[in-house]
Design a protein around this motif. Structure first.
Motif, PDB file in Angstrom:
ATOM      1  N   MET A  12       0.802  -1.219   0.000  1.00  0.00           N
ATOM      2  CA  MET A  12       0.000   0.000   0.000  1.00  0.00           C
ATOM      3  C   MET A  12       0.835   1.270   0.000  1.00  0.00           C
ATOM      4  O   MET A  12       0.281   2.380   0.068  1.00  0.00           O
ATOM      5  CB  MET A  12      -0.943   0.002   1.209  1.00  0.00           C
ATOM      6  CG  MET A  12      -1.956  -1.121   1.165  1.00  0.00           C
ATOM      7  SD  MET A  12      -2.896  -1.266   2.686  1.00  0.00           S
ATOM      8  CE  MET A  12      -3.690   0.331   2.755  1.00  0.00           C
ATOM      9  N   GLY A  13       2.161   1.155  -0.041  1.00  0.00           N
ATOM     10  CA  GLY A  13       2.985   2.348  -0.058  1.00  0.00           C
ATOM     11  C   GLY A  13       2.965   3.068   1.282  1.00  0.00           C
ATOM     12  O   GLY A  13       2.503   2.549   2.291  1.00  0.00           O
ATOM     13  N   GLY A  14       3.449   4.281   1.284  1.00  0.00           N
ATOM     14  CA  GLY A  14       3.525   5.030   2.536  1.00  0.00           C
ATOM     15  C   GLY A  14       4.858   4.818   3.218  1.00  0.00           C
ATOM     16  O   GLY A  14       5.731   4.096   2.731  1.00  0.00           O
ATOM     17  N   GLY A  15       5.026   5.453   4.380  1.00  0.00           N
ATOM     18  CA  GLY A  15       6.296   5.391   5.095  1.00  0.00           C
ATOM     19  C   GLY A  15       6.349   4.261   6.100  1.00  0.00           C
ATOM     20  O   GLY A  15       5.449   3.417   6.186  1.00  0.00           O
ATOM     21  N   GLU A  16       7.424   4.253   6.887  1.00  0.00           N
ATOM     22  CA  GLU A  16       7.640   3.214   7.887  1.00  0.00           C
ATOM     23  C   GLU A  16       6.774   3.461   9.117  1.00  0.00           C
ATOM     24  O   GLU A  16       6.667   4.589   9.602  1.00  0.00           O
ATOM     25  CB  GLU A  16       9.113   3.172   8.299  1.00  0.00           C
ATOM     26  CG  GLU A  16      10.056   2.756   7.181  1.00  0.00           C
ATOM     27  CD  GLU A  16      11.494   2.650   7.657  1.00  0.00           C
ATOM     28  OE1 GLU A  16      11.791   3.151   8.773  1.00  0.00           O
ATOM     29  OE2 GLU A  16      12.320   2.076   6.921  1.00  0.00           O
ATOM     30  N   VAL A  17       6.182   2.378   9.646  1.00  0.00           N
ATOM     31  CA  VAL A  17       5.379   2.454  10.863  1.00  0.00           C
ATOM     32  C   VAL A  17       5.756   1.305  11.783  1.00  0.00           C
ATOM     33  O   VAL A  17       6.326   0.299  11.360  1.00  0.00           O
ATOM     34  CB  VAL A  17       3.861   2.387  10.563  1.00  0.00           C
ATOM     35  CG1 VAL A  17       3.407   3.626   9.814  1.00  0.00           C
ATOM     36  CG2 VAL A  17       3.500   1.123   9.796  1.00  0.00           C
ATOM     37  N   GLN A  18       5.409   1.462  13.057  1.00  0.00           N
ATOM     38  CA  GLN A  18       5.547   0.380  14.003  1.00  0.00           C
ATOM     39  C   GLN A  18       4.392  -0.601  13.831  1.00  0.00           C
ATOM     40  O   GLN A  18       3.348  -0.281  13.267  1.00  0.00           O
ATOM     41  CB  GLN A  18       5.546   0.919  15.432  1.00  0.00           C
ATOM     42  CG  GLN A  18       6.684   1.871  15.753  1.00  0.00           C
ATOM     43  CD  GLN A  18       6.788   2.144  17.225  1.00  0.00           C
ATOM     44  OE1 GLN A  18       7.140   1.278  18.010  1.00  0.00           O
ATOM     45  NE2 GLN A  18       6.464   3.366  17.619  1.00  0.00           N
ATOM     46  N   ASP A  19       4.590  -1.819  14.355  1.00  0.00           N
ATOM     47  CA  ASP A  19       3.505  -2.786  14.356  1.00  0.00           C
ATOM     48  C   ASP A  19       2.469  -2.367  15.398  1.00  0.00           C
ATOM     49  O   ASP A  19       2.750  -1.566  16.296  1.00  0.00           O
ATOM     50  CB  ASP A  19       4.053  -4.181  14.670  1.00  0.00           C
ATOM     51  CG  ASP A  19       3.155  -5.278  14.130  1.00  0.00           C
ATOM     52  OD1 ASP A  19       2.230  -4.973  13.353  1.00  0.00           O
ATOM     53  OD2 ASP A  19       3.372  -6.454  14.477  1.00  0.00           O
ATOM     54  N   GLY A  20       1.270  -2.948  15.294  1.00  0.00           N
ATOM     55  CA  GLY A  20       0.189  -2.564  16.182  1.00  0.00           C
ATOM     56  C   GLY A  20      -0.742  -1.599  15.482  1.00  0.00           C
ATOM     57  O   GLY A  20      -1.123  -0.557  16.007  1.00  0.00           O
ATOM     58  N   LEU A  21      -1.126  -1.921  14.241  1.00  0.00           N
ATOM     59  CA  LEU A  21      -1.962  -1.034  13.426  1.00  0.00           C
ATOM     60  C   LEU A  21      -3.378  -0.982  13.974  1.00  0.00           C
ATOM     61  O   LEU A  21      -3.840  -1.898  14.652  1.00  0.00           O
ATOM     62  CB  LEU A  21      -1.972  -1.551  11.988  1.00  0.00           C
ATOM     63  CG  LEU A  21      -0.589  -1.745  11.352  1.00  0.00           C
ATOM     64  CD1 LEU A  21      -0.691  -2.613  10.117  1.00  0.00           C
ATOM     65  CD2 LEU A  21       0.022  -0.393  11.015  1.00  0.00           C
ATOM     66  N   GLU A  22      -4.085   0.117  13.654  1.00  0.00           N
ATOM     67  CA  GLU A  22      -5.470   0.281  14.083  1.00  0.00           C
ATOM     68  C   GLU A  22      -6.335   0.604  12.873  1.00  0.00           C
ATOM     69  O   GLU A  22      -5.934   1.372  11.993  1.00  0.00           O
ATOM     70  CB  GLU A  22      -5.586   1.411  15.117  1.00  0.00           C
ATOM     71  CG  GLU A  22      -4.899   1.109  16.438  1.00  0.00           C
ATOM     72  CD  GLU A  22      -5.682   0.149  17.319  1.00  0.00           C
ATOM     73  OE1 GLU A  22      -6.852  -0.121  17.009  1.00  0.00           O
ATOM     74  OE2 GLU A  22      -5.110  -0.324  18.320  1.00  0.00           O
ATOM     75  N   HIS A  35       2.499   5.034  19.969  1.00  0.00           N
ATOM     76  CA  HIS A  35       1.830   3.807  19.554  1.00  0.00           C
ATOM     77  C   HIS A  35       0.759   4.190  18.541  1.00  0.00           C
ATOM     78  O   HIS A  35       0.434   5.379  18.379  1.00  0.00           O
ATOM     79  CB  HIS A  35       1.192   3.094  20.753  1.00  0.00           C
ATOM     80  CG  HIS A  35       0.195   3.945  21.481  1.00  0.00           C
ATOM     81  ND1 HIS A  35      -1.123   4.069  21.089  1.00  0.00           N
ATOM     82  CD2 HIS A  35       0.321   4.763  22.555  1.00  0.00           C
ATOM     83  CE1 HIS A  35      -1.759   4.889  21.900  1.00  0.00           C
ATOM     84  NE2 HIS A  35      -0.905   5.341  22.792  1.00  0.00           N
ATOM     85  N   ALA A  36       0.205   3.201  17.853  1.00  0.00           N
ATOM     86  CA  ALA A  36      -0.829   3.497  16.867  1.00  0.00           C
ATOM     87  C   ALA A  36      -2.058   4.083  17.549  1.00  0.00           C
ATOM     88  O   ALA A  36      -2.462   3.626  18.626  1.00  0.00           O
ATOM     89  CB  ALA A  36      -1.211   2.226  16.112  1.00  0.00           C
ATOM     90  N   PRO A  37      -2.670   5.102  16.951  1.00  0.00           N
ATOM     91  CA  PRO A  37      -3.836   5.715  17.587  1.00  0.00           C
ATOM     92  C   PRO A  37      -5.085   4.859  17.419  1.00  0.00           C
ATOM     93  O   PRO A  37      -5.269   4.186  16.405  1.00  0.00           O
ATOM     94  CB  PRO A  37      -3.983   7.043  16.840  1.00  0.00           C
ATOM     95  CG  PRO A  37      -3.369   6.798  15.510  1.00  0.00           C
ATOM     96  CD  PRO A  37      -2.266   5.804  15.724  1.00  0.00           C
ATOM     97  N   ALA A  38      -5.944   4.887  18.426  1.00  0.00           N
ATOM     98  CA  ALA A  38      -7.279   4.319  18.299  1.00  0.00           C
ATOM     99  C   ALA A  38      -8.165   5.340  17.612  1.00  0.00           C
ATOM    100  O   ALA A  38      -8.021   6.544  17.828  1.00  0.00           O
ATOM    101  CB  ALA A  38      -7.836   3.970  19.676  1.00  0.00           C
ATOM    102  N   GLY A  39      -9.075   4.882  16.758  1.00  0.00           N
ATOM    103  CA  GLY A  39      -9.914   5.798  16.014  1.00  0.00           C
ATOM    104  C   GLY A  39     -11.387   5.508  16.190  1.00  0.00           C
ATOM    105  O   GLY A  39     -11.788   4.345  16.321  1.00  0.00           O
TER     106      GLY A  39
END
Length: 667
Positions: free
Chosen positions: A500-510, A555-559
């Motif tokens: 999906m492209g985009g930049g680097e992120v930590q694990d733990g996606l929301e 950390h990944a935000p909750a939405g």
């Protein structure tokens, strides 16, 4: 930790036995599960202090709750034998003395963690570990609480100056000697082979029967640092961790697999234990996630480990690891102490409402998926566990519910467990319910978004979202630290993996679905929240502008979808304990919800429901403007799950130190 630098990257996390040429993704479900168990935490470490740097505050919370602790240290931690005192001349190398000093530092640290004087005497003895191995064992028990330290003391280097544990992992022919610490009651050195070390670890698990096993990271991130930076960061070639940490974690996971295989052979019970793996030098590369109050407590527990040559500790070889201690954990530029990152982040339980209104809970136990059901609607009492197979799995599951009410469970599976030099694979697997509230179809493999020989190990835990149009979107952090997806069409057919492209992120996606039916994914990047979404409900997701106007997330935000069609995000910023609230990419005033760690969110008739931890580690709920703190019941392992029923009443569930599920329904 040690300052020694790995000579080469670990090319495989491979397990010679059992050998599987074409592993089935569906170990037979329906095995009996062990339920008669007492809580016990076992930690398997590479070096003295790995637990203090990477596993606290989780270890401290378990100890404070009275959970017995057994720590198994694989290496002697002797490094080059130099226990350097800051500001004083470099002493002559003495590996036996340095190993002894680090053992003493651990005794001081754990005595302090138990609330005792750091110099409290321990019971020190020698234990036989099967017919061929012996180890020094230190025990401290007080007021019903107990800590046990087991020192296998393998040498950190081979005779050819290669790192010992990684070499033992890679070379089936190697025999790795042990180091006898100065003053130890163990008088004679021994040795370990590859199979011997896995056998000893599996035997310790079978003997102690831990309900929770902590390990280091078996599959660290790819990290392309220059040689100079790599040396400064004490990392192995190509990866964001020390090679000893990776090898120790691989040995631990191999031992867990061996234990489960042996105990379930012939219809035996699945051993009831949960797992957690912790990132190591990864902490150096990402935003720090502990606020000052939590960090100060964590760092303070390294002070007695570091000790001082001026202390009268009773150990002539040294009163701690003088390279560590005082303010050095906080002033170290690498910042290892400033974060506690789980290798497999996310809720440990998947909560699902049954057609009759009861809750069902799904979790990984004994490396397999297990289901519990409430005995009655809102009873708060779980029935017996039911085995759904599927292992060996990482400890966090993803989930989604189809439009017709069928549950999909997604797991990260250790798919290829083979000999040295063989391919090693992690794959995403799915378990699909045949009917709402009914049984399940066989496990199905969905492959990996990173199919390279080594890259396939680096993927993250799966997360999923069910869109209103009937599609199910599956997301996985890939080896490049970006985002990949597969989509289940309404027909049940799965698309191919897509980057999906985009930049680097930590694990733990929301994930969240907004009021217009668009699927959103958010991740925590190096400098901002990263965002992917659709233009229309039938389109694929694409990367959007990073939310640089908002604080850097830890950390990944909750939405949650807002009434105006936007999405409101909730998270804790880097090194902060307060709550950050972001709407339409812009920070807005929000509720006071101080603490640490990830935040979960769900809608309710009274407004957003937020779940998190207080600075003291207790679970807390914010329901509208009411703050509720869970002060009773079993201590919660990481990854509590939040569910809001049709009546708007929130329920929180998780696993305790005994690996049994609990549920909290506050008034």
């Amino acid at each position: 930790m040690t300052t020694a630098v790995a000579g080469a990257a670990l090319s495989a996390c491979s397990v010679p036995a059992p050998r599987r040429t074409d592993p089935a993704p569906d170990p037979a479900p329906g095995q009996p599960i062990s339920t008669a168990r007492r809580a016990l935490l076992m930690q398997i470490l590479a070096h003295p202090d790995d637990d203090l740097y990477f596993m606290n505050p989780d270890t401290r919370l378990a100890l404070d709750a009275g959970t017995p602790l057994v720590c198994v240290y694989l290496t002697a931690g002797e490094a080059d034998g130099v226990n350097k005192i800051p500001g004083r001349p470099r002493p002559a190398p003495d590996k036996a003395a340095y190993s002894s000093a680090r053992h003493q530092g651990l005794r001081q640290a754990y005595a302090a963690l138990l609330g005792l004087d750091p110099f409290t005497p321990w019971e020190i003895s020698v234990a036989g570990l099967g017919a061929d191995h012996r180890a020094e064992v230190n025990v401290l028990a007080t007021d019903g609480r107990r800590v046990e330290l087991i020192f296998l003391n393998t040498a950190m280097h081979t005779g050819r100056h290669r790192l010992g544990l990684p070499s033992l992992w890679q070379d089936r022919r190697l025999v790795l000697r042990t180091v006898v610490a100065e003053g130890s009651p163990l008088r004679r050195a021994g040795s370990y082979t590859y199979d011997g070390l896995i056998g000893v670890l599996a035997g310790l698990m079978e003997s102690y029967r831990p309900t929770v096993v902590h390990t280091l990271d078996p599959d660290p991130d790819i990290q392309h640092s220059t040689e100079a930076v790599r040396h400064k960061d004490s990392e192995q070639h190509g990866y964001s961790d020390h090679a000893d940490h990776t090898a120790a974690a691989c040995f631990a996971w191999a031992a867990m697999v061996r234990r489960v295989t042996r105990e379930t052979a012939g219809g035996g019970q699945v051993p009831g234990f949960a797992t957690a793996a912790y990132r190591g030098y990864y902490n150096r590369h990402w935003p720090k996630n502990l606020p000052p109050e939590v960090l100060a407590t964590k760092a303070a527990h390294l002070v007695p480990y570091g000790g001082s040559p001026d202390w009268d500790c009773g150990n002539p070889s040294g009163c701690g690891d003088y390279n560590v201690g005082g303010d050095r954990p906080l002033t170290n530029r690498k910042g290892w102490v400033r974060s506690t990152h789980h290798r497999y982040p996310g809720p440990r339980l998947v909560l699902s409402a049954e057609p009759d209104g009861r809750l069902a809970a799904y979790a990984v136990l004994g490396l397999r998926v297990v289901r519990w059901r409430e005995t009655g609607k809102s009873s708060g009492v779980w029935g017996p566990p039911h085995d759904l197979g599927g292992g060996p799995l990482a400890p966090v599951l993803g989930s989604a519910t189809t439009r017709d009410g069928r549950l999909l469970l997604f797991g990260l599976r250790f798919a290829a467990l083979a000999g040295h030099g063989a391919d090693n694979e992690r794959e995403i697997v799915v378990l699909e319910q045949s009917a709402p509230g009914g049984g399940f179809l066989p496990w199905r493999g969905l492959g990996t978004p990173s199919p390279g020989r080594d890259e396939g190990r680096r993927i993250g835990v799966p997360v999923a979202a069910a869109a209103p149009d009937g599609r199910v979107h599956l997301f996985v952090r890939n080896a490049e630290k970006g985002l990949s997806t597969r989509v289940r069409e309404r027909s049940g057919r799965w698309s191919a993996w897509r980057d999906m492209g985009g930049g680097e992120v930590q694990d733990g996606l929301e994930t969240v679905v907004d009021g217009g039916g668009l699927v959103h994914v958010h991740g925590a990047g190096h400098h901002a929240v990263h965002h992917w979404t659709q233009d229309t409900p039938d389109a694929g997701l694409t990367a959007r502008t990073q939310l640089t106007a908002a604080p850097v997330p830890s950390h990944a935000p909750a939405g949650l979808p807002a009434s105006d069609g936007s999405v409101t995000l909730y998270y804790r910023a880097e090194s902060e304990g307060g709550l950050t609230t972001v709407r339409s990419g812009t920070p807005v005033p929000g509720a006071r919800f101080d603490g640490y760690g990830p935040v979960r969110a769900a809608p309710s008739p009274w407004g957003p429901v937020l779940l998190g931890r207080t600075a003291e580690g207790l679970l807390q709920l914010l329901v509208g403007d009411r703050l509720l703190v869970r002060a009773d019941g079993p201590v919660a392992l990481d990854g509590a799950a939040l569910h809001v029923g049709q009546d708007g009443r929130p329920a929180v569930a998780g696993l305790g130190p005994d690996a049994a599920p609990w549920i909290w329904r506050p008034r």
